[in-house]
Design a protein around this motif. Structure first.
Motif, mmCIF file in Angstrom:
data_model
loop_
_atom_site.group_PDB
_atom_site.id
_atom_site.type_symbol
_atom_site.label_atom_id
_atom_site.label_comp_id
_atom_site.label_asym_id
_atom_site.label_seq_id
_atom_site.Cartn_x
_atom_site.Cartn_y
_atom_site.Cartn_z
ATOM 1 N N ALA A 1 0.880 -1.295 -0.040
ATOM 2 C CA ALA A 1 -0.051 0.042 -0.095
ATOM 3 C C ALA A 1 0.887 1.303 0.194
ATOM 4 C CB ALA A 1 -0.947 -0.046 1.204
ATOM 5 N N ARG A 2 1.967 1.304 0.815
ATOM 6 C CA ARG A 2 2.688 2.430 0.939
ATOM 7 C C ARG A 2 3.554 2.908 -0.562
ATOM 8 N NH1 ARG A 2 4.825 0.900 6.112
ATOM 9 N NH2 ARG A 2 6.330 -0.269 5.309
ATOM 10 N N SER A 3 3.745 1.646 -1.115
ATOM 11 C CA SER A 3 4.435 2.144 -2.295
ATOM 12 C C SER A 3 3.503 2.519 -3.531
ATOM 13 C CB SER A 3 5.308 0.710 -3.054
ATOM 14 O OG SER A 3 4.574 0.109 -3.972
ATOM 15 N N LYS A 4 2.372 1.972 -3.578
ATOM 16 C CA LYS A 4 1.233 2.283 -4.441
ATOM 17 C C LYS A 4 0.722 3.516 -3.976
ATOM 18 C CE LYS A 4 0.553 -1.393 -6.585
ATOM 19 N NZ LYS A 4 1.144 -1.451 -8.197
ATOM 20 N N ARG A 5 0.663 3.994 -2.852
ATOM 21 C CA ARG A 5 0.286 5.372 -2.303
ATOM 22 C C ARG A 5 1.310 6.448 -2.739
ATOM 23 N NH1 ARG A 5 -3.973 7.185 0.861
ATOM 24 N NH2 ARG A 5 -4.486 5.185 1.727
ATOM 25 N N ALA A 6 2.587 6.038 -2.650
ATOM 26 C CA ALA A 6 3.633 6.942 -2.828
ATOM 27 C C ALA A 6 3.436 7.482 -4.461
ATOM 28 C CB ALA A 6 5.085 6.419 -2.510
ATOM 29 N N ASN A 7 3.609 6.329 -5.133
ATOM 30 C CA ASN A 7 3.429 6.531 -6.636
ATOM 31 C C ASN A 7 2.287 7.525 -6.969
ATOM 32 O OD1 ASN A 7 5.666 4.990 -7.080
ATOM 33 N ND2 ASN A 7 4.339 3.298 -7.667
ATOM 34 N N PHE A 8 1.017 7.137 -6.427
ATOM 35 C CA PHE A 8 -0.141 7.798 -6.716
ATOM 36 C C PHE A 8 0.035 9.183 -6.178
ATOM 37 C CE2 PHE A 8 -4.540 8.794 -5.304
ATOM 38 C CZ PHE A 8 -5.141 8.518 -6.496
ATOM 39 N N GLU A 9 0.405 9.375 -4.912
ATOM 40 C CA GLU A 9 0.164 10.777 -4.546
ATOM 41 C C GLU A 9 1.455 11.843 -5.231
ATOM 42 O OE1 GLU A 9 0.532 10.504 -0.207
ATOM 43 O OE2 GLU A 9 -1.575 10.156 -0.220
ATOM 44 N N PHE A 10 2.781 11.119 -5.536
ATOM 45 C CA PHE A 10 3.626 11.873 -6.188
ATOM 46 C C PHE A 10 3.067 12.523 -7.624
ATOM 47 C CE2 PHE A 10 7.427 12.022 -9.090
ATOM 48 C CZ PHE A 10 8.071 13.186 -8.154
ATOM 49 N N ALA A 11 2.473 11.490 -8.290
ATOM 50 C CA ALA A 11 1.777 11.952 -9.562
ATOM 51 C C ALA A 11 0.793 12.864 -9.475
ATOM 52 C CB ALA A 11 1.394 10.830 -10.124
ATOM 53 N N LEU A 12 -0.079 12.668 -8.296
ATOM 54 C CA LEU A 12 -1.260 13.640 -8.318
ATOM 55 C C LEU A 12 -0.674 15.170 -7.657
ATOM 56 C CD1 LEU A 12 -4.343 11.850 -7.578
ATOM 57 C CD2 LEU A 12 -3.166 12.318 -9.590
ATOM 58 N N ASN A 13 0.113 14.978 -6.661
ATOM 59 C CA ASN A 13 0.703 16.228 -6.275
ATOM 60 C C ASN A 13 1.357 17.112 -7.399
ATOM 61 O OD1 ASN A 13 -0.187 15.905 -3.760
ATOM 62 N ND2 ASN A 13 1.392 15.000 -2.815
ATOM 63 N N LYS A 14 1.924 16.500 -8.311
ATOM 64 C CA LYS A 14 2.590 17.235 -9.258
ATOM 65 C C LYS A 14 1.473 17.968 -9.932
ATOM 66 C CE LYS A 14 5.717 14.526 -11.141
ATOM 67 N NZ LYS A 14 6.592 13.774 -12.235
ATOM 68 N N LEU A 15 0.634 17.394 -10.385
ATOM 69 C CA LEU A 15 -0.627 18.129 -11.011
ATOM 70 C C LEU A 15 -1.144 19.009 -10.127
ATOM 71 C CD1 LEU A 15 -2.618 14.974 -12.805
ATOM 72 C CD2 LEU A 15 -0.950 16.376 -13.888
ATOM 73 N N LYS A 16 -1.462 18.980 -9.306
ATOM 74 C CA LYS A 16 -1.960 19.828 -8.085
ATOM 75 C C LYS A 16 -1.054 20.816 -8.074
ATOM 76 C CE LYS A 16 -4.552 16.344 -5.639
ATOM 77 N NZ LYS A 16 -4.839 15.626 -4.284
#
Ligand code: ARG
Length: 483
Positions: free
Chosen positions: A460-475
């Motif tokens: 979960a940590r690794s999925k969340r890290a990838n997910f949040e990294f991508a979305l935070n860039k967009l945000k």
């Protein structure tokens, strides 16, 4: 505005409200904005719009993330139309190009997946937390004798820890289902346009990577039409509800005066407004019903997506809120059950007497077979008769010896041996098979499950890290270097 070309009259106001998804689009508002930001980047990358205007539009969309639109204007069919109208006010050239190569059909399919992935990670975390509570309880109670049942008849002595661990294992298996649904949802439909793809040169791989998806979908018709991933999510949630429902049924039954094996915590019980003696396990009763609600949502979703010709139909819109409702129900239920578990109390004396002879009598039959080579069927029949004598209160040295003779049990077995063989603690410690209720083995199994949970957390940590990294860039929260 967009209907002027083809229609002469406005949509009837009641019809507009009737077909609008605005009142349940809140859940995907953020995801739809992100999808639009990405689409603008695709148009820019294809050289269709200028970088300057793209940046301006992106900034504007980012402010919508901070100050969300209020989704209450019935003139808009949905959040997609509202965002477009909003952008047209501030950056008209880009607002007016938002639907170039992008339909609400691929946009919503992308936004649902995006939000679902986040919801699944949260659900995974809540299940892990609940499992940890169950495993802690399992360890604490690993030596506390508790009867287990088949056909709701006393079957064998075990421990409360063993029962708690069984539910943790069931939940661990549900976690595998969550991961599967996550993988199924982890593909980007963006660029599929309305139904068959588009001539607008959009880099779909780029879109997928910006949104944190690991791949792009392979057929535009499939990715705009299918809602099987939603059905998968709902069935996964239904399975979790089912497990929690069985667990709470045990709490209700075993805390009743007739069984009195556990004390249901007061903080989760209510009393009667008329019968002062009542302690009703109301929280468990409500948990028990959630599986019915979930099945209702799952069945609705299946029926809403069935009997449709391929290609988007507005029926699909009605499925989405079912999904979010199901998440709300399960998240809340897991939260409350996680609080409740540590407070359960086992009534040790009652459990001990429920495990007293003849509950463990199969071990007498086993002993006769293993030690004296007596065929198990004979030993079983003999033990059956001994059970009968116990139920009738007629077991004594004399009746034992008579029964041995009747069943040809030629062994030196005495009444004392017999009682000793059925002693609950002795019985549970005599279990040798992996997965049995032997406290030593349960402790080991609980430790293994804890390690499995650590592995789950890593996933979960690794999925969340990838997910949040991508979305935070967009945000725009991480330096918005465009790759
Ligand atoms: N609001 C819709 C949904 O949530 C998306 C709009 C699709 N509408 C359409 N006419 N193609 O699914």
């Amino acid at each position: 505005m967009h209907r002027k070309g083809i229609m002469e009259r406005e949509l009837d106001i009641d019809a507009a409200k009737y077909i609008s998804s605005l009142n349940f689009d809140k859940e995907i508002l953020e995801s739809v904005i992100l999808v639009n930001i990405v689409h603008i980047r695709l148009l820019e990358k294809a050289g269709i719009i200028s970088s300057e205007l793209a940046e301006k539009a992106e900034k504007h969309l980012q402010t919508m993330l901070i100050k969300p639109l209020s989704l209450d204007d019935p003139r808009y069919e949905d959040v997609h139309m509202m965002i477009e109208a909003e952008l047209i006010k501030y950056v008209p050239q880009i607002g007016a190009s938002l639907a170039l190569g992008k339909s609400r059909n691929d946009a919503v399919a992308t936004a649902i997946r995006l939000r679902l992935k986040e919801r699944l990670l949260n659900l995974h975390e809540s299940c892990v937390t609940f499992c940890e509570a169950m495993l802690r309880k399992a360890l604490e109670e690993s030596e506390i004798i508790f009867p287990v049942y088949t056909h709701l008849q006393r079957a064998a002595p075990a421990t409360f820890g063993f029962v708690m661990h069984s539910y943790a294992v069931r939940l661990l298996k549900a976690l595998q289902h969550i991961k599967l649904v996550y993988e199924l949802s982890d593909e980007s439909p963006l660029g599929s346009a309305a139904v068959a793809g588009t001539s607008v040169p959009l880099d779909r791989e780029y879109a997928a990577s910006l949104l944190g998806f690991s791949k792009v979908s392979q057929n535009a018709l499939e990715s705009t039409t299918s809602r099987e991933f939603v059905i998968e999510a709902l069935s996964c949630l239904s399975i979790i509800a089912l497990i929690l429902s069985s667990l709470s049924e045990e709490f209700v039954v075993f805390s009743s005066e007739e069984f009195d094996l556990i004390t249901f915590p007061e903080e989760f019980s209510a009393t009667s407004s008329i019968m002062p003696q009542k302690r009703n396990p109301v929280v468990a009763e409500i948990v028990r019903t959630k599986v019915a609600e979930l099945l209702g949502l799952l069945t609705s979703a299946i029926m809403m997506s069935a009997r449709q010709v391929s290609g988007y139909n507005l029926d699909l819109q009605q499925i989405t809120p079912k999904l979010w409702q199901a998440f709300e129900i399960i998240e809340e239920t897991l939260r409350i059950m996680t609080k409740l578990i540590p407070r359960l109390k086992v009534n040790e004396d009652k459990c001990m007497s429920a495990c007293s002879p003849p509950t463990g009598i199969v071990e007498v039959a086993n002993h006769l077979s293993l030690k004296y080579g007596i065929p198990f069927r004979n030993a079983h029949a003999f033990a059956g008769r001994i059970s009968k004598l116990i139920y009738e209160g007629n077991l004594n040295e004399n009746s034992l010896q008579k029964t041995k003779a009747e069943f040809n049990i030629e062994t030196p077995l005495t009444l004392k041996d017999l009682v000793n063989l059925m002693e609950p603690k002795r019985v549970i410690y005599s279990y040798t098979t992996v997965g049995s209720a032997n406290p030593k083995l349960v402790k080991r199994a609980v430790e293994d499950s804890m390690m499995d949970l650590e592995e789950e957390k890593r996933w979960a940590r690794s999925k969340r890290a990838n997910f949040e990294f991508a979305l935070n860039k967009l945000k725009g929260r991480i330096s918005a270097q465009k790759t």
